[in-house]
Design a protein around this motif. Structure first.
Motif, PDB file in Angstrom:
ATOM      1  N   ALA A 289     -67.977  -9.166  28.337  1.00  0.00           N
ATOM      2  CA  ALA A 289     -67.925 -10.625  28.192  1.00  0.00           C
ATOM      3  C   ALA A 289     -68.991 -11.299  29.043  1.00  0.00           C
ATOM      4  O   ALA A 289     -69.359 -10.811  30.117  1.00  0.00           O
ATOM      5  CB  ALA A 289     -66.540 -11.129  28.584  1.00  0.00           C
ATOM      6  N   LYS A 290     -69.466 -12.440  28.551  1.00  0.00           N
ATOM      7  CA  LYS A 290     -70.468 -13.224  29.265  1.00  0.00           C
ATOM      8  C   LYS A 290     -69.847 -14.383  30.029  1.00  0.00           C
ATOM      9  O   LYS A 290     -70.416 -14.861  31.004  1.00  0.00           O
ATOM     10  CB  LYS A 290     -71.514 -13.762  28.279  1.00  0.00           C
ATOM     11  CG  LYS A 290     -72.226 -12.693  27.468  1.00  0.00           C
ATOM     12  CD  LYS A 290     -72.974 -11.713  28.355  1.00  0.00           C
ATOM     13  CE  LYS A 290     -73.698 -10.667  27.519  1.00  0.00           C
ATOM     14  NZ  LYS A 290     -74.368  -9.638  28.375  1.00  0.00           N
ATOM     15  N   THR A 291     -68.700 -14.849  29.570  1.00  0.00           N
ATOM     16  CA  THR A 291     -68.002 -15.948  30.234  1.00  0.00           C
ATOM     17  C   THR A 291     -66.532 -15.577  30.377  1.00  0.00           C
ATOM     18  O   THR A 291     -66.039 -14.659  29.723  1.00  0.00           O
ATOM     19  CB  THR A 291     -68.119 -17.253  29.423  1.00  0.00           C
ATOM     20  OG1 THR A 291     -67.461 -17.083  28.158  1.00  0.00           O
ATOM     21  CG2 THR A 291     -69.588 -17.619  29.179  1.00  0.00           C
ATOM     22  N   GLN A 292     -65.832 -16.341  31.223  1.00  0.00           N
ATOM     23  CA  GLN A 292     -64.397 -16.078  31.398  1.00  0.00           C
ATOM     24  C   GLN A 292     -63.616 -16.385  30.136  1.00  0.00           C
ATOM     25  O   GLN A 292     -62.595 -15.763  29.859  1.00  0.00           O
ATOM     26  CB  GLN A 292     -63.867 -16.910  32.566  1.00  0.00           C
ATOM     27  CG  GLN A 292     -64.427 -16.500  33.920  1.00  0.00           C
ATOM     28  CD  GLN A 292     -63.668 -17.106  35.085  1.00  0.00           C
ATOM     29  OE1 GLN A 292     -62.456 -16.970  35.181  1.00  0.00           O
ATOM     30  NE2 GLN A 292     -64.394 -17.765  35.973  1.00  0.00           N
ATOM     31  N   LEU A 293     -64.101 -17.360  29.340  1.00  0.00           N
ATOM     32  CA  LEU A 293     -63.438 -17.659  28.074  1.00  0.00           C
ATOM     33  C   LEU A 293     -63.522 -16.462  27.132  1.00  0.00           C
ATOM     34  O   LEU A 293     -62.539 -16.102  26.486  1.00  0.00           O
ATOM     35  CB  LEU A 293     -64.078 -18.894  27.433  1.00  0.00           C
ATOM     36  CG  LEU A 293     -63.533 -19.277  26.047  1.00  0.00           C
ATOM     37  CD1 LEU A 293     -62.038 -19.581  26.129  1.00  0.00           C
ATOM     38  CD2 LEU A 293     -64.301 -20.458  25.472  1.00  0.00           C
ATOM     39  N   GLN A 294     -64.679 -15.839  27.061  1.00  0.00           N
ATOM     40  CA  GLN A 294     -64.822 -14.649  26.226  1.00  0.00           C
ATOM     41  C   GLN A 294     -63.938 -13.515  26.733  1.00  0.00           C
ATOM     42  O   GLN A 294     -63.360 -12.769  25.935  1.00  0.00           O
ATOM     43  CB  GLN A 294     -66.279 -14.207  26.194  1.00  0.00           C
ATOM     44  CG  GLN A 294     -67.198 -15.127  25.423  1.00  0.00           C
ATOM     45  CD  GLN A 294     -68.618 -14.605  25.374  1.00  0.00           C
ATOM     46  OE1 GLN A 294     -68.927 -13.553  25.939  1.00  0.00           O
ATOM     47  NE2 GLN A 294     -69.493 -15.338  24.696  1.00  0.00           N
TER      48      GLN A 294
END
Length: 378
Positions: A289-294
């Motif tokens: 993942a690249k972001t915490q949302l991902q």
């Protein structure tokens, strides 16, 4: 009003463009409903079929073989194990090798002769002696109900007379959950579901959080190795997982009267393996993942199959073969098997060694994959 609509339009276009660039989020928008539809529509089946069963054929004659063929013709069970004695069959149920065992006695022909459906006993008032016995793993209420439905069977295949209404032909003995309480089966399964949800969620954003908080620069300047960083990330959460296990077992035993028949050391050993496996899976997600949302989206992507395919809600044996292959790749499937065996059937870690070694191998492979994917760079 037109100026306000123009601003809304501008923000909407900006969000659509950002969404089109975020392939992970766009993929989850498409994949989550698709996977849910496939799981609920294809893999989830409340009608248990082809339940793995064993047989103790002490009669070993044409009559017993005819009975086994008649039982298998219902497609409710599949006899894939033969045992020489009831004691050996009992051990197989404890290990989870089979869910039920049919025992046919040596005097099978004599019992059939005394049955009300036979020519010798034509009156319906005669008290029938069971011609055999089912030993059933009653921890799964749906499987136990399916096997109980086999206790009354038409005997025309073996007696030569037309079927009629009969008293129960087979005696059914339910082990581990004779009261048929669903909570007895649910609480050990909740161990796997709750640990899957919390452990993966805790660590799925571990590396991403370092990037977003600007801590990656500090890690780059330290001599720490990738493998050391991975272990350091997951070890603190191991204690949190063990606390959760203790809470679930204590509350389940005190409030819901769930028996804990197995040794606590075996149960905590199995829990420790699963906690490490779940944390390792979270780390692998964190490196993707690249972001915490991902990271949270990927966690949901793993959590759904873990709940639906692991045997927590629906019997593993009722799922089609492709769904069982997917389930075998999930750590939750192996742990729920181990937890129910230890808690309900008094099994030990040596009795469920296949699932234990599978989790150990998953931990090693997961740590290696996470270490190889992690690079100390911006």
């Amino acid at each position: 009003m037109w100026v306000s609509l123009a601003r809304i339009w501008a923000v909407m276009l900006k969000e659509l463009k950002q969404l089109s660039r975020d392939r992970m989020t766009f993929g989850m928008i498409v994949m989550i409903p698709l996977i849910q539809l496939m799981l609920f529509g294809y893999a989830i089946n409340t009608d248990a079929r082809h339940i793995p069963a064993g047989v103790v054929d002490l009669a070993s004659n044409q009559t017993s073989r005819s009975i086994l063929q008649a039982v298998e013709a219902t497609q409710a069970v599949r006899f894939n194990h033969n045992y020489l004695s009831p004691q050996a069959a009992s051990g197989a149920i404890v290990r989870g090798e089979v869910k039920a065992v049919l025992i046919l006695p040596e005097d099978l022909d004599r019992r059939l002769l005394l049955h009300p459906n036979s020519a010798a006993q034509s009156t319906s008032t005669t008290l029938a002696r069971p011609i055999g016995q089912w030993l059933v793993d009653g921890s799964d209420t749906l499987i136990a109900a399916t096997v109980r439905s086999l206790r009354t069977m038409p005997l025309n295949d073996v007696s030569g007379h037309p079927p009629q209404t009969l008293p129960p032909t087979f005696e059914v003995v339910q082990w581990f959950n004779p009261e048929q309480r669903s909570v007895v089966n649910i609480v050990p399964g909740l161990l796997g579901v709750i640990l899957t949800m919390t452990m993966i969620l805790f660590t799925s954003a571990a590396i991403v959080r370092e990037r977003e908080h600007g801590n990656m620069e500090f890690l780059i300047n330290t001599p720490i190795r990738s493998f050391e960083l991975m272990l350091g990330k997951i070890i603190p959460y191991v204690f949190a997982g063990l606390i959760q296990v203790s809470i679930i077992l204590a509350v389940g035993h005190i409030l819901f009267h769930v028996p804990i028949r197995g040794g606590l050391m075996s149960l905590f050993g199995a829990s420790l393996l699963f906690i490490f496996a779940s944390l390792t899976l979270g780390l692998v997600i964190s490196t993707i993942a690249k972001t915490q949302l991902q990271a949270m989206q990927l966690t949901v992507f793993i959590l759904l199959p873990s709940i639906l395919l692991s045997g927590f809600m629906f019997p593993y044996q009722a799922m089609p073969v492709p769904a069982q292959w997917i389930a075998e790749g999930l750590p939750a499937t192996h742990f729920i098997r181990m937890a129910r065996a230890i808690v309900l059937r008094d099994a030990t870690l040596s009795s469920v060694e296949f699932d234990a070694f599978w989790l150990l191998g998953f931990i090693l492979v997961g740590l290696l994959a996470a270490s190889l994917r992690f690079r100390k760079k911006l």
